[in-house]
Structures are given as structure tokens and as C-alpha cells.
Design an enzyme around this catalytic site. Structure first.
Site, PDB file in Angstrom:
ATOM      1  N   HIS A 185      -0.706   9.282 -15.285  1.00  0.00           N
ATOM      2  CA  HIS A 185      -1.286  10.249 -15.490  1.00  0.00           C
ATOM      3  C   HIS A 185      -1.757  10.731 -14.262  1.00  0.00           C
ATOM      4  O   HIS A 185      -3.110   9.534 -14.234  1.00  0.00           O
ATOM      5  CB  HIS A 185      -1.084  10.568 -16.592  1.00  0.00           C
ATOM      6  CG  HIS A 185      -0.431  10.881 -17.763  1.00  0.00           C
ATOM      7  ND1 HIS A 185       0.190  11.623 -17.922  1.00  0.00           N
ATOM      8  CD2 HIS A 185       0.368   9.677 -17.754  1.00  0.00           C
ATOM      9  CE1 HIS A 185       1.031  11.564 -18.163  1.00  0.00           C
ATOM     10  NE2 HIS A 185       1.073  10.386 -19.244  1.00  0.00           N
ATOM     11  N   TYR A 215       1.440   3.589 -24.942  1.00  0.00           N
ATOM     12  CA  TYR A 215       0.311   3.758 -24.760  1.00  0.00           C
ATOM     13  C   TYR A 215      -1.457   3.257 -25.638  1.00  0.00           C
ATOM     14  O   TYR A 215      -0.076   3.052 -27.519  1.00  0.00           O
ATOM     15  CB  TYR A 215       0.110   5.627 -25.059  1.00  0.00           C
ATOM     16  CG  TYR A 215       0.671   6.699 -23.532  1.00  0.00           C
ATOM     17  CD1 TYR A 215      -0.184   6.721 -22.842  1.00  0.00           C
ATOM     18  CD2 TYR A 215       1.413   6.566 -23.654  1.00  0.00           C
ATOM     19  CE1 TYR A 215       0.470   7.012 -21.414  1.00  0.00           C
ATOM     20  CE2 TYR A 215       2.955   6.973 -22.920  1.00  0.00           C
ATOM     21  CZ  TYR A 215       1.520   7.302 -22.022  1.00  0.00           C
ATOM     22  OH  TYR A 215       1.980   8.195 -20.561  1.00  0.00           O
ATOM     23  N   TYR A 221       9.995   5.060 -22.150  1.00  0.00           N
ATOM     24  CA  TYR A 221       9.321   5.179 -23.259  1.00  0.00           C
ATOM     25  C   TYR A 221      10.010   6.453 -23.881  1.00  0.00           C
ATOM     26  O   TYR A 221      10.474   7.606 -23.107  1.00  0.00           O
ATOM     27  CB  TYR A 221       7.987   5.480 -23.408  1.00  0.00           C
ATOM     28  CG  TYR A 221       7.235   6.237 -23.469  1.00  0.00           C
ATOM     29  CD1 TYR A 221       7.143   7.582 -24.060  1.00  0.00           C
ATOM     30  CD2 TYR A 221       6.166   5.966 -21.851  1.00  0.00           C
ATOM     31  CE1 TYR A 221       6.332   8.495 -23.272  1.00  0.00           C
ATOM     32  CE2 TYR A 221       5.784   7.780 -21.567  1.00  0.00           C
ATOM     33  CZ  TYR A 221       5.656   8.811 -22.282  1.00  0.00           C
ATOM     34  OH  TYR A 221       5.344   9.692 -21.616  1.00  0.00           O
ATOM     35  N   HIS A 245       5.530   6.064 -15.737  1.00  0.00           N
ATOM     36  CA  HIS A 245       4.781   7.407 -14.410  1.00  0.00           C
ATOM     37  C   HIS A 245       3.285   6.915 -15.030  1.00  0.00           C
ATOM     38  O   HIS A 245       3.293   6.316 -15.576  1.00  0.00           O
ATOM     39  CB  HIS A 245       5.465   8.793 -15.178  1.00  0.00           C
ATOM     40  CG  HIS A 245       4.814   9.519 -16.421  1.00  0.00           C
ATOM     41  ND1 HIS A 245       5.585   8.458 -17.242  1.00  0.00           N
ATOM     42  CD2 HIS A 245       3.920   9.468 -17.114  1.00  0.00           C
ATOM     43  CE1 HIS A 245       5.176   8.884 -18.538  1.00  0.00           C
ATOM     44  NE2 HIS A 245       4.540   9.069 -19.183  1.00  0.00           N
ATOM     45  N   ARG A 262      11.338   9.140 -21.255  1.00  0.00           N
ATOM     46  CA  ARG A 262       9.976   9.614 -19.894  1.00  0.00           C
ATOM     47  C   ARG A 262      10.226   7.925 -18.925  1.00  0.00           C
ATOM     48  O   ARG A 262      10.039   7.041 -19.233  1.00  0.00           O
ATOM     49  CB  ARG A 262       8.871   9.523 -20.237  1.00  0.00           C
ATOM     50  CG  ARG A 262       8.882  10.460 -21.680  1.00  0.00           C
ATOM     51  CD  ARG A 262       8.475  12.301 -20.533  1.00  0.00           C
ATOM     52  NE  ARG A 262       8.417  11.955 -19.382  1.00  0.00           N
ATOM     53  CZ  ARG A 262       7.302  12.379 -18.824  1.00  0.00           C
ATOM     54  NH1 ARG A 262       5.973  12.831 -19.108  1.00  0.00           N
ATOM     55  NH2 ARG A 262       7.502  12.470 -17.615  1.00  0.00           N
TER      56      ARG A 262
END
Lengths: 233, 182
Positions: free
Chosen positions: A155, A101, A140, A153, A150
């Protein structure tokens, strides 16, 4: 019997032990059933002018093109009666292709991509349809348990027409082997899991350009689901 | 199409760059907004009373005239949102909402509708903030839905600083705030 809109067959519980941070944050007292008033039936209105072209094309936010697999995400936003929800703000955020991110607190050693910010927003059209272009996010690691990963995905945050319809979720990819090990995905009841999986759709792909995934969303309507015995099927 | 409400998921810890890139959305009342100024400090706390430093709080409220999306008060924005800081705090600049219609045609006491998101919350929690000592509180039907000994968890308290109100939002623990099933 106590009225409830909680729909435990289709919605995650607040407390889900394998997702460790729920333990100190999940409310324990029973929620108070609230008959809807104007406070619940109204919600903020967002103008078209809020959205720029770069907001719906996450591959054009830098000087050059981001690395990764280009993909189109498209879907419809409807209420529980199937009515399309036009002019609904859809906000999305995600990692880059390497699973990082652009966030000061994300410090695991995967590279940042100078050409990828990873956030976008669109308003649905008159048919409740939204569409944006991005690159496929990566997996990640996180600290929930040893060797926790995770799954990839995106959000999603949506408003819908009222305070009641306000909603945040995550979109995953069908067939991702990490889903099985992810307590965040697993906190959703089995019968409802398929609804947060994007489906590969050949019809949405663009030849020699981008993959296409479909992700439809159903938002809460004004008192559409409650019944005397908990929830309706 | 399958018409079940799509499952909620937690906001995760990395939403700031998308949803709260700055504090602008905490300023709900511009200089020309009508009504009594309220600086509302909300502190988000966990089961141990420790600050939740990565939460997001959204407010939805009527104008001072008691109207949602009030066209006559364009300097007022009924929607606000902020991330909590290192102390679990966020500070909204708003006005005291007017009374809006409630159940059975009765007026509700002034209140602000609250959504809370955080890592570890698999779906938002919904609360209401009322203003302590407002005379309309006694007859408010929604306040009346909560057990009497928990109603004080729904009240913002005025501080000695003019216009400044504090509200502690306990996700759980002995002082758990009243949350609603909407």
C-alpha cells in the site's frame, strides 16, 4: 458538456460489482465539479525530522532480520506535467513474507514474523525520488468471494504539494498470476493497470543482497487535466 | 515517462498500524492555538445508515486567521487524520477556521476540507464541512454549487455541549453527503 476530472479511462469507478463492499459505500449522486481555490491548492508540509532511518528500512525494525526475499523499491514521484515532487511524504504498509499483516484484525493462520512490522515512510528527495528496503509481501485470503486471494501488494499513501494531489494506491508485481482474479486490481481500467505494477529492474538490485523493483507515481497537479469534454488524452 | 495520473486503489482494512497508530493526529489545536475551539465528531455511514467502522478521515483546514500552514499560529496543525471506531465515529479537536479567499476574489465561508478512505472505496471521496448558521454560508460560492436540497449535508451542527459539533458523513443512501470532483 459537464466539466469533469474523473478520467474514467484511467481511474477506477466507485461502484465495481465484483468488489462487493463497493455496493454499500460507493456514492451514487454526481460529484460536484469544484473550481480550485486556496483550499485545494494548499496542503500539509512534512519535515525531514519526521523520518528515521528505520522508517526507510523495513528490515531493521526488529531485533533480527525478517524472513523473506529482500527487495529494494525505488521510484520517482512527479506531477502530470512531469515535474518532480520533492519532499513528498510516502507512507507504505504491507504483509510479511507469509502474507500476514501485523494488525489485530488480520487473523488468518499464517505466521507473524517477530522481526517485521511492515510499515515505513520516506520523503522524496529534490528529484522526487524515493527508495526503501523491505521484504517481498505475500498473498493472503479475504472474504470477497469463495477462495478469494489478494495478490502480493504494498500500500502507498502520498501527499504531494496540495489537497488535490493527496493519493492512496497499491503496488503490485508484474506477472503475478493472482492479478487476474483480484477484483481490487481489476477495478482499474485495463489501459491503466500497468501503472500500478512494479517492474523488476536489474539496475536496482544489489549483488548478493536484494532484488530491485521500480515503481514510479504520477500525482494530480493543480487543474492540469480538466477540459470541457471530460478529460484529455 | 507516462504522465497519466496513477490509478487510485482502496486503502484496505489493515492500514491502522501505518497511518493511524494512535489518536494524536486528531489533536489539531494545541493549548496555544488561536481561535474558537471546535470538537468535531464525524460519523461515517454507509448506504443503510450503518456505521463504517474501518474508514479513515483526513481534515485539511486554515487557521482561525484564515491562513493555510499559518506560520503565526504554530500550535495549530491544519492537517488531521483519524480512523473511525466501532460506532463509525472519530473526534477531532480543532478550531473554527477563518475565511480564506475563494473564486473571483470573494471570501469563502469557514469550512474544513475532508478526505474519506475506506475498504470498498476504490478512491477517496472529498467533502467540505461548513458550520451551520454561519452568516457567511449564504454567499459561499462552493455551497452554492450544490443542489439546494442537498446543502444541509455539508453542515456540521452545534450540539448542546459547548464547542462540540456533529457531522454525519453518508457515503451513499438517501442522505448522501455532497462530494466534489476536484
Amino acid at each position: 458538456m459537464q466539466k469533469s476530472r474523473l478520467d474514467p479511462d484511467n481511474q477506477p469507478p466507485y461502484l465495481y460489482e465484483p468488489y462487493h463492499s463497493t455496493a454499500k459505500r460507493a456514492p451514487r449522486q454526481p460529484l460536484i465539479f469544484l473550481p480550485h481555490t486556496l483550499s485545494e491548492r494548499t496542503g500539509p508540509i512534512f519535515a525531514d525530522t519526521l523520518i528515521t532511518e528505520a522508517d526507510r528500512d523495513l528490515t531493521r525494525q526488529g531485533a533480527g532480520e525478517p524472513l523473506g526475499q529482500r527487495m529494494i523499491v525505488e521510484g520517482r514521484v512527479v506531477d502530470e506535467d512531469g515535474n518532480p515532487l520533492p519532499k513528498t511524504l510516502v507512507e507504505v504498509w504491507q504483509t510479511n513474507a507469509a502474507g500476514r499483516y501485523r494488525h489485530e484484525l488480520d487473523d488468518w493462520p499464517a505466521p507473524l514474523d517477530p522481526n517485521f512490522n511492515g510499515c515505513g515512510r520516506v520523503l522524496t528527495d529534490e528529484n522526487g525520488k524515493y527508495r526503501f528496503l523491505t521484504v517481498k509481501p505475500g498473498a493472503y485470503p479475504w472474504g470477497n468471494h469463495p477462495n478469494a486471494w489478494r495478490p502480493a501488494h504494498i500500500h502507498f499513501s502520498l501527499f504531494g504539494p496540495s489537497f488535490v494531489s493527496r493519493f492512496i494506491t497499491q503496488m503490485y508485481f508484474e506477472g503475478d498470476p493472482m492479478l487476474e482474479y483480484d477484483p481490487v486490481f481489476q477495478c482499474v481500467p485495463d489501459r491503466a493497470k500497468h501503472r500500478i505494477l512494479a517492474k523488476f529492474d536489474l539496475g536496482l538490485t544489489e549483488e548478493r543482497f536484494a532484488l530491485g523493483f521500480r515503481f514510479d507515481l504520477v500525482l494530480r497537479g493543480p487543474d492540469a487535466t480538466p477540459s470541457e469534454n471530460g478529460h484529455e488524452e | 515517462m507516462d504522465l497519466h495520473h496513477t490509478a487510485n486503489q482502496p486503502i484496505g482494512p489493515f492500514y491502522h498500524f501505518a497511518l493511524t497508530p494512535d489518536n494524536d493526529a486528531g489533536i489539531m489545536a494545541g493549548p496555544d492555538a488561536k481561535g474558537e475551539r471546535v470538537d468535531l465528531a464525524i460519523r461515517l455511514l454507509d448506504a443503510d445508515g450503518k456505521p463504517v467502522t474501518n474508514g479513515m478521515i483526513e481534515l485539511w483546514q486554515a487557521s482561525a486567521a484564515g491562513i493555510y500552514n499559518d506560520p503565526a499560529d504554530p500550535a495549530f496543525h491544519g492537517f488531521g487524520r483519524l480512523a473511525t471506531d466501532r460506532e463509525g465515529l472519530c473526534l477531532f479537536h480543532t478550531v473554527k477556521p477563518g475565511q480564506v479567499a475563494g473564486l473571483n476574489g470573494k471570501l469563502q465561508a469557514p469550512h474544513i476540507n475532508v478526505s474519506v478512505y475506506a475498504p470498498g472505496l476504490t478512491k477517496r471521496v472529498v467533502a467540505r464541512i461548513y458550520f451551520a448558521d454561519d452568516p457567511a454560508n449564504d454567499s459561499d460560492q462552493v455551497l452554492g454549487l450544490a443542489p439546494e436540497d442537498r446543502r444541509q449535508t455539508m453542515l456540521a451542527r452545534q450540539t448542546l455541549e459547548a464547542g462540540r459539533w456533529n457531522f454525519d458523513l453518508h457515503l451513499c443512501g438517501p442522505c448522501e453527503t455532497v462530494f466534489f470532483d476536484i
